[in-house]
Design a protein around this motif. Sequence first.
Motif, PDB file in Angstrom:
ATOM      1  N   VAL A 146      32.621 -50.335  -0.215  1.00 38.44           N
ATOM      2  CA  VAL A 146      33.475 -51.176   0.624  1.00 38.44           C
ATOM      3  C   VAL A 146      34.822 -50.501   0.842  1.00 38.44           C
ATOM      4  CG1 VAL A 146      34.709 -53.371   0.759  1.00 38.44           C
ATOM      5  CG2 VAL A 146      32.342 -53.328  -0.038  1.00 38.44           C
ATOM      6  N   ALA A 147      35.392 -49.945  -0.226  1.00 35.79           N
ATOM      7  CA  ALA A 147      36.685 -49.277  -0.124  1.00 35.79           C
ATOM      8  C   ALA A 147      36.616 -48.029   0.749  1.00 35.79           C
ATOM      9  CB  ALA A 147      37.189 -48.912  -1.520  1.00 35.79           C
ATOM     10  N   GLU A 148      35.482 -47.330   0.675  1.00 35.40           N
ATOM     11  CA  GLU A 148      35.332 -46.063   1.389  1.00 35.40           C
ATOM     12  C   GLU A 148      34.901 -46.259   2.842  1.00 35.40           C
ATOM     13  OE1 GLU A 148      35.706 -41.917   1.412  1.00 35.40           O
ATOM     14  OE2 GLU A 148      36.090 -43.282  -0.269  1.00 35.40           O
ATOM     15  N   LYS A 149      33.976 -47.199   3.056  1.00 40.33           N
ATOM     16  CA  LYS A 149      33.351 -47.340   4.380  1.00 40.33           C
ATOM     17  C   LYS A 149      33.758 -48.602   5.125  1.00 40.33           C
ATOM     18  CE  LYS A 149      29.039 -47.066   2.873  1.00 40.33           C
ATOM     19  NZ  LYS A 149      27.584 -46.833   2.827  1.00 40.33           N
ATOM     20  N   GLY A 150      34.348 -49.552   4.406  1.00 39.87           N
ATOM     21  CA  GLY A 150      34.632 -50.849   5.007  1.00 39.87           C
ATOM     22  C   GLY A 150      33.506 -51.828   4.716  1.00 39.87           C
ATOM     23  N   TRP A 151      33.835 -53.131   4.753  1.00 46.03           N
ATOM     24  CA  TRP A 151      32.859 -54.150   4.348  1.00 46.03           C
ATOM     25  C   TRP A 151      31.621 -54.147   5.235  1.00 46.03           C
ATOM     26  CZ3 TRP A 151      30.152 -58.292   6.106  1.00 46.03           C
ATOM     27  CH2 TRP A 151      29.600 -59.133   5.130  1.00 46.03           C
ATOM     28  N   GLN A 205      25.695 -53.316   6.207  1.00 46.39           N
ATOM     29  CA  GLN A 205      25.051 -53.351   7.516  1.00 46.39           C
ATOM     30  C   GLN A 205      23.546 -53.602   7.435  1.00 46.39           C
ATOM     31  OE1 GLN A 205      25.464 -49.622   9.608  1.00 46.39           O
ATOM     32  NE2 GLN A 205      25.128 -48.381   7.783  1.00 46.39           N
ATOM     33  N   TRP A 206      22.859 -52.947   6.493  1.00 51.98           N
ATOM     34  CA  TRP A 206      21.412 -53.134   6.413  1.00 51.98           C
ATOM     35  C   TRP A 206      21.069 -54.499   5.826  1.00 51.98           C
ATOM     36  CZ3 TRP A 206      18.717 -50.309   9.440  1.00 51.98           C
ATOM     37  CH2 TRP A 206      19.135 -49.008   9.745  1.00 51.98           C
ATOM     38  N   CYS A 264      20.392 -49.313  -0.828  1.00 51.09           N
ATOM     39  CA  CYS A 264      20.948 -48.103  -1.446  1.00 51.09           C
ATOM     40  C   CYS A 264      21.852 -47.373  -0.456  1.00 51.09           C
ATOM     41  CB  CYS A 264      19.832 -47.191  -1.945  1.00 51.09           C
ATOM     42  SG  CYS A 264      18.641 -46.686  -0.675  1.00 51.09           S
ATOM     43  N   ILE A 265      21.512 -47.428   0.828  1.00 49.49           N
ATOM     44  CA  ILE A 265      22.351 -46.814   1.863  1.00 49.49           C
ATOM     45  C   ILE A 265      23.677 -47.560   1.953  1.00 49.49           C
ATOM     46  CG2 ILE A 265      22.514 -46.210   4.308  1.00 49.49           C
ATOM     47  CD1 ILE A 265      19.456 -46.235   4.408  1.00 49.49           C
ATOM     48  N   ASP A 266      23.594 -48.889   1.927  1.00 45.25           N
ATOM     49  CA  ASP A 266      24.800 -49.715   2.031  1.00 45.25           C
ATOM     50  C   ASP A 266      25.801 -49.421   0.931  1.00 45.25           C
ATOM     51  OD1 ASP A 266      24.011 -51.056   4.308  1.00 45.25           O
ATOM     52  OD2 ASP A 266      23.302 -52.843   3.259  1.00 45.25           O
ATOM     53  N   VAL A 267      25.344 -49.441  -0.329  1.00 44.74           N
ATOM     54  CA  VAL A 267      26.279 -49.447  -1.462  1.00 44.74           C
ATOM     55  C   VAL A 267      26.719 -48.058  -1.906  1.00 44.74           C
ATOM     56  CG1 VAL A 267      25.319 -51.624  -2.305  1.00 44.74           C
ATOM     57  CG2 VAL A 267      24.474 -49.450  -3.250  1.00 44.74           C
TER      58      VAL A 267
END
Length: 291
Positions: free
Chosen positions: A11-16, A21-22, A266-269
């Motif tokens: 979340v910190a790196e990519k945004g919520w 997204q998946w 796993c892609i999300d987190v």
Amino acid sequence: MSDKRIGAEAVAEKGWLRAHQWLILRRLSQSGILALFLLGPLAGIWLVKGNLNYSYTLDFLPLTDPYVALQSLVTGHVPETLGLIGLLIAALFYFLVGGRVYCAWVCPVNMVTDAAGWLRDRLGIKGSVHLGRNTRYWILGMTFIGSALTGVVLWELINPVSMLHRGLIFGLGAAWTVVLAVFLFDLFVMSRGWCGRLCPVGAFYSLLGRWSPLRVSATKRAACNNCMDCFEVCPEPQVIRPALKGEEKGVGPVILAPNCTNCGRCIDVCSKDVFSFGLRFHNPPSTARPE
């Protein structure tokens, strides 16, 4: 063990939004499919007739659940032509995209078990009974044998998906007891117990999609920082390690295990974007190290 929330780095790196997204797309898919089935009986809008066992969309597209159809066959009942066409369409689709996509993207009971898992984590419930992951395959076999011996599609007597549909259409009743039992089992008895240990539907679809081309791949596994968030969110965490940590043993980055649900969590987190969707054929034993 860190007290940080799972996925906080992502979340910190990519945004919520990118870090969920998946998950969001899965919930839209599951709820949207369920809504299409409910529009007819509840609102009189018959875009889709039937249920997940057999449906007829826009009076054109038949879809038949292969698991239920095969149980019907062993009872001695051969589906009609449209049912057989629907069986072939569904089987081909799930073979191509990964059989257990049904579990992550279609099955409404997955939302029930995920809710139980979320609440279990929030309540800090620890410990659970132990059941082997192959238990679901034994149950799968017994449903076919039992159906052949009794002449009845046995799974439909307790199928939580069918029970959930009936409960939503007809209101509170006995159908809800099965759905509630699944929820309570995952909440108090065994984390991810229903989908990961008991459900024969998931077992069947894992066999159907065993050689599916669409897979999750740890394409940037050299960037892994060992945060373990992917293992925490994965409904079948045992499928991750060979692809993520197997480079020294000559194992490629593609998750080939048939029990991967292609859910994309796993892609999300992953804050390092280690994982992505790809094809099973692009599976080199070594992956380039980041510069």
